[in-house]
Each structure stands twice: as structure tokens, then as C-alpha cells.
Design an enzyme around this catalytic site. Structure first.
Site, PDB file in Angstrom:
ATOM      1  N   GLY A 120     -23.682 -22.327   1.187  1.00  0.00           N
ATOM      2  CA  GLY A 120     -22.942 -22.912   0.185  1.00  0.00           C
ATOM      3  C   GLY A 120     -23.057 -24.149   0.637  1.00  0.00           C
ATOM      4  O   GLY A 120     -22.082 -24.946   0.362  1.00  0.00           O
ATOM      5  N   GLY A 159     -22.275 -27.341  -2.174  1.00  0.00           N
ATOM      6  CA  GLY A 159     -20.718 -27.348  -2.417  1.00  0.00           C
ATOM      7  C   GLY A 159     -20.158 -28.746  -2.165  1.00  0.00           C
ATOM      8  O   GLY A 159     -20.832 -29.618  -1.419  1.00  0.00           O
ATOM      9  N   GLN A 160     -18.939 -29.151  -2.567  1.00  0.00           N
ATOM     10  CA  GLN A 160     -18.281 -30.163  -2.142  1.00  0.00           C
ATOM     11  C   GLN A 160     -18.240 -30.492  -0.714  1.00  0.00           C
ATOM     12  O   GLN A 160     -18.542 -31.596  -0.117  1.00  0.00           O
ATOM     13  CB  GLN A 160     -16.803 -30.162  -2.731  1.00  0.00           C
ATOM     14  CG  GLN A 160     -16.044 -31.490  -2.593  1.00  0.00           C
ATOM     15  CD  GLN A 160     -14.795 -31.401  -2.751  1.00  0.00           C
ATOM     16  OE1 GLN A 160     -13.950 -30.146  -2.890  1.00  0.00           O
ATOM     17  NE2 GLN A 160     -14.103 -32.451  -2.880  1.00  0.00           N
ATOM     18  N   LEU A 161     -17.829 -29.493  -0.028  1.00  0.00           N
ATOM     19  CA  LEU A 161     -17.694 -29.531   1.577  1.00  0.00           C
ATOM     20  C   LEU A 161     -19.104 -29.660   2.276  1.00  0.00           C
ATOM     21  O   LEU A 161     -19.349 -30.414   3.320  1.00  0.00           O
ATOM     22  CB  LEU A 161     -16.802 -28.578   1.922  1.00  0.00           C
ATOM     23  CG  LEU A 161     -16.481 -28.456   3.718  1.00  0.00           C
ATOM     24  CD1 LEU A 161     -15.997 -29.946   4.118  1.00  0.00           C
ATOM     25  CD2 LEU A 161     -15.738 -27.239   3.997  1.00  0.00           C
ATOM     26  N   ASP A 215     -28.161 -22.417  -0.179  1.00  0.00           N
ATOM     27  CA  ASP A 215     -27.296 -22.397  -1.271  1.00  0.00           C
ATOM     28  C   ASP A 215     -28.138 -21.564  -2.263  1.00  0.00           C
ATOM     29  O   ASP A 215     -29.335 -21.327  -2.128  1.00  0.00           O
ATOM     30  CB  ASP A 215     -27.136 -23.654  -1.964  1.00  0.00           C
ATOM     31  CG  ASP A 215     -25.683 -23.609  -2.574  1.00  0.00           C
ATOM     32  OD1 ASP A 215     -24.733 -24.263  -2.296  1.00  0.00           O
ATOM     33  OD2 ASP A 215     -25.718 -22.995  -3.923  1.00  0.00           O
ATOM     34  N   ASP A 251     -28.429 -15.903  -1.473  1.00  0.00           N
ATOM     35  CA  ASP A 251     -27.209 -15.662  -2.092  1.00  0.00           C
ATOM     36  C   ASP A 251     -26.235 -14.962  -1.284  1.00  0.00           C
ATOM     37  O   ASP A 251     -26.682 -13.689  -0.645  1.00  0.00           O
ATOM     38  CB  ASP A 251     -27.688 -14.558  -3.231  1.00  0.00           C
ATOM     39  CG  ASP A 251     -26.500 -14.047  -4.303  1.00  0.00           C
ATOM     40  OD1 ASP A 251     -25.461 -14.219  -3.719  1.00  0.00           O
ATOM     41  OD2 ASP A 251     -26.893 -13.324  -5.031  1.00  0.00           O
ATOM     42  N   TYR A 267      -8.100 -16.661  -6.122  1.00  0.00           N
ATOM     43  CA  TYR A 267      -8.696 -17.496  -5.048  1.00  0.00           C
ATOM     44  C   TYR A 267      -7.650 -17.274  -3.840  1.00  0.00           C
ATOM     45  O   TYR A 267      -8.370 -17.018  -2.667  1.00  0.00           O
ATOM     46  CB  TYR A 267      -8.731 -18.690  -5.613  1.00  0.00           C
ATOM     47  CG  TYR A 267      -9.175 -19.747  -4.447  1.00  0.00           C
ATOM     48  CD1 TYR A 267     -10.482 -19.865  -3.791  1.00  0.00           C
ATOM     49  CD2 TYR A 267      -8.364 -20.711  -4.040  1.00  0.00           C
ATOM     50  CE1 TYR A 267     -10.861 -20.619  -2.962  1.00  0.00           C
ATOM     51  CE2 TYR A 267      -8.648 -21.772  -3.184  1.00  0.00           C
ATOM     52  CZ  TYR A 267      -9.956 -21.679  -2.603  1.00  0.00           C
ATOM     53  OH  TYR A 267     -10.557 -22.662  -1.613  1.00  0.00           O
TER      54      TYR A 267
HETATM   55  N1  SER Z   1      -9.017 -27.414  -3.731  1.00  0.00           N
HETATM   56  C1  SER Z   1      -8.766 -25.905  -3.817  1.00  0.00           C
HETATM   57  C2  SER Z   1      -8.595 -25.663  -5.178  1.00  0.00           C
HETATM   58  O1  SER Z   1      -7.989 -26.484  -5.834  1.00  0.00           O
HETATM   59  C3  SER Z   1      -7.669 -25.328  -3.108  1.00  0.00           C
HETATM   60  O2  SER Z   1      -8.254 -25.064  -2.003  1.00  0.00           O
HETATM   61  O3  SER Z   1      -8.758 -24.562  -5.565  1.00  0.00           O
END
Ligand code: SER
Length: 318
Positions: free
Chosen positions: A9, A12-14, A35, A52, A142
Site C-alpha cells: 500500500g 497511499g497517503q501514509l 501497491d 495485491d 472500516y
Molecule cells: N482518516 C481515517 C478516515 O477518515 C480514519 O482513520 O477514515
């Protein structure tokens, strides 16, 4: 032993920021970015593979090929997007974690990092200074996947001795990358609108208080946790971690101090309900006591740094 780190990943943002810091510390060749998407040129200074996370054979292939001994598993679908595709989110978030934990066991991976989130809390959780151990009744797919994932991490640690480490991130904001599909995304988007000189229409209410963290702190905290001696990492589900809390109206005020012409209006949507189910602030004393966590950025410092950097790099399309 040399660290050989696989980041799943990585785009992604992180991941995009973590890979850069890990490569600085451990050397570009020792950090394998991966990724499900096509590689971007930004990782061209080191190995980049298409992986994947739902395909365990592919993960094993890459682990074998690069003699990987640490995995950072960051791939997930975030809170807002997960509500649109609940079964997809559950399958991706849970099955990919189980794949990684199982591979860690079979391949004697030394350390695994997996992010949890404030989304693991819910409406029954104490809102202020949410304790490390408390009621957890998440009501997003989530959040449910993060809570279940925490349990699985602790299970693999207790049962198989896998050195799994995890942080419950607050909303993350950085200037280099955009988040996607989260409830806290507004705190990044708002800066891009401000730099473009545009009004920002916020999808949360002006008083929606949420815990947040600047990306520099999040990346540094993650690496510090992973470098801490195993005996100091006493919590094997996931650590509360905090830096600041603010509302949309407070961040708008902070931006106005730098850019007085900035304007905001509010049009809350379904994400407001998600935000309401999460804590206002987090008690992260366990992280501070156990392995020395400390944040550096508050709202003012973050705002100044975001705006200064975005005015150099230019805003992205949000
Ligand atoms: N930043 C995440 C979200 O908004 C929360 O962990 O889903």
C-alpha cells in the site's frame, strides 16, 4: 541483521511518505515499495513491485525474492468509501491483514506494522481523552475491521510470537499526498482550496471536533515504534496516539491567520455522522510512557508548514 522491508500500500497517503523516510534510514534497496496500482516514478530510487494484498502467493513471491524480514501492511479502504462498499471494504481490510499475519508466521518475518485508527471507537466510547482500554463499539465497516484487526494482531503475538506493532492514527494531514475516502480528508482538502484561493465547502459541521496529526509526526512515530525494543512495546493490539484536536471552524480560523481572504461554508453529509461516532480527543499516555512518543506539531505549526510547502509544490486537484 539488515532490515529488508516490504511496504504494502505504498502509494497511499501514509505509504508515500513512509517509504521515503524508511529509505533514508535503511537504504533505498532495502525498502521494497508495493501497491496494487501501477508504480509511479516517485519510488524509482529503489524497488517497486505490484502486489495485491489479497493475493498471498504474490506477497510470498516478493518476500522470497527480496528476502524480506519486515512488512508494513498499509493497504485498506477508509471509512467513508467503506460505507459505500461495505463487503469490499471488509474483505480487503480483513483478508489482507490475515494474509500478512499468516505469511509473517510461515516466513519468520521479524516485525509487522499495521495501522489501526480512531475509527475503532464508537458512540459508546468516552469522547474526551478516550482511554487506551475502553468501550469500543465502532459502527462503520472500516472501524469494525480495525477493531477486529487489532484483536488478530494481538492473537498472532500471543499465540505465535509474531512481533506485530500498531498505532491508532487520528486523522492524518500532510502536504505531499492526498487521502482518499476518509472522514478526516477535509483537513487536507481545505489547504489545497485555500492555496488555490477558492472557497472550501466542508462536508462536516463547523463544530465537528476530531483528533488529528501532522504527517511528519505520524511517520516519525511509526518508525520510532518499530525501532523500540520489543520489551517496551507492551500493547500488541494498537496504541492510542495523539497530537492535537480541532474542528473545521478552528482550522479555518488558523488558515485565515495566514491567508485572510480564505472562506469556508458548510454542507454536512453522511460523514458528519461518522465523525460524531469518533472521539474528540485521545489519551495517549501509554505510548508516551512505554516507548517515548511525543508530538511536535500543533494546529498552528501544522497550518504554517502545510501552507508554506503547498505554496512551493502547488496544490493538487482535490
Ligand atoms: N482518516 C481515517 C478516515 O477518515 C480514519 O482513520 O477514515
Amino acid at each position: 541483521m539488515t532490515e529488508r522491508i516490504l511496504v504494502i500500500g505504498a502509494l497511499g497517503q501514509l505509504g508515500s511518505e513512509l517509504v521515503v523516510s524508511l529509505r533514508d534510514i535503511f537504504g533505498s534497496d532495502n525498502v521494497i515499495a508495493s501497491d496494487v496500482r501501477t508504480p509511479e516514478s516517485s519510488f524509482s530510487d529503489g524497488p517497486m513491485e505490484i502486489v495485491d494484498a489479497l493475493n498471498p502467493e504474490r506477497i510470498v513471491q516478493v518476500v522470497d525474492q527480496y528476502k524480506v524480514n519486515q512488512i508494513y501492511h498499509l493497504a485498506a479502504m477508509l471509512s467513508a468509501k467503506g460505507e459505500a462498499k461495505p463487503m469490499l471494504a471488509w474483505n480487503l481490510n480483513m483478508q489482507s491483514l490475515l494474509n500478512v499475519l499468516q505469511i509473517a508466521k510461515e516466513k519468520q518475518i521479524q516485525k509487522v506494522y499495521w495501522p489501526s485508527s480512531i475509527a475503532c471507537f464508537g458512540p459508546g466510547t468516552p469522547v474526551e481523552n478516550t482511554p487506551q482500554h475502553t468501550i469500543m463499539d465502532p459502527n462503520t465497516v472500516y472501524g469494525i475491521s480495525k477493531l477486529a484487526g487489532e484483536r488478530w494482531c494481538e492473537y498472532y503475538f500471543n499465540k505465535y510470537g509474531i512481533d506485530v506493532r500498531s498505532l491508532r492514527y487520528p486523522g492524518l494531514a500532510g502536504y505531499k499526498t492526498l487521502p482518499g475516502g476518509g472522514t478526516t480528508d477535509y483537513a487536507v482538502d481545505i489547504f489545497h482550496y485555500a492555496i488555490r484561493g477558492e472557497n472550501y465547502e466542508c462536508f462536516l459541521q463547523p463544530d465537528a471536533m476530531l483528533p488529528m496529526m501532522y504527517m511528519d509526526d505520524a511517520v516519525r512515530g511509526t518508525i520510532e515504534l518499530m525501532q523500540a525494543p520489543a520489551a517496551s512495546v507492551k500493547i500488541r493490539s494498537s496504541y492510542n496516539i495523539a497530537a492535537m484536536s480541532f474542528t473545521p471552524s478552528q482550522i479555518a480560523e488558523a488558515i485565515k491567520l495566514e491567508l485572510p481572504a480564505f472562506t469556508i461554508n458548510y454542507k454536512p453529509d453522511f460523514r458528519q455522522k461518522i465523525a460524531e461516532s469518533w472521539p474528540d480527543s485521545i489519551d495517549d499516555s501509554a505510548a508516551r510512557d512505554d516507548w517515548g512518543w511525543d508530538h511536535r506539531f500543533d494546529l498552528e505549526a501544522m497550518t504554517k508548514d502545510m501552507l508554506a510547502n503547498l505554496s512551493i509544490t502547488g496544490p493538487q486537484n482535490t
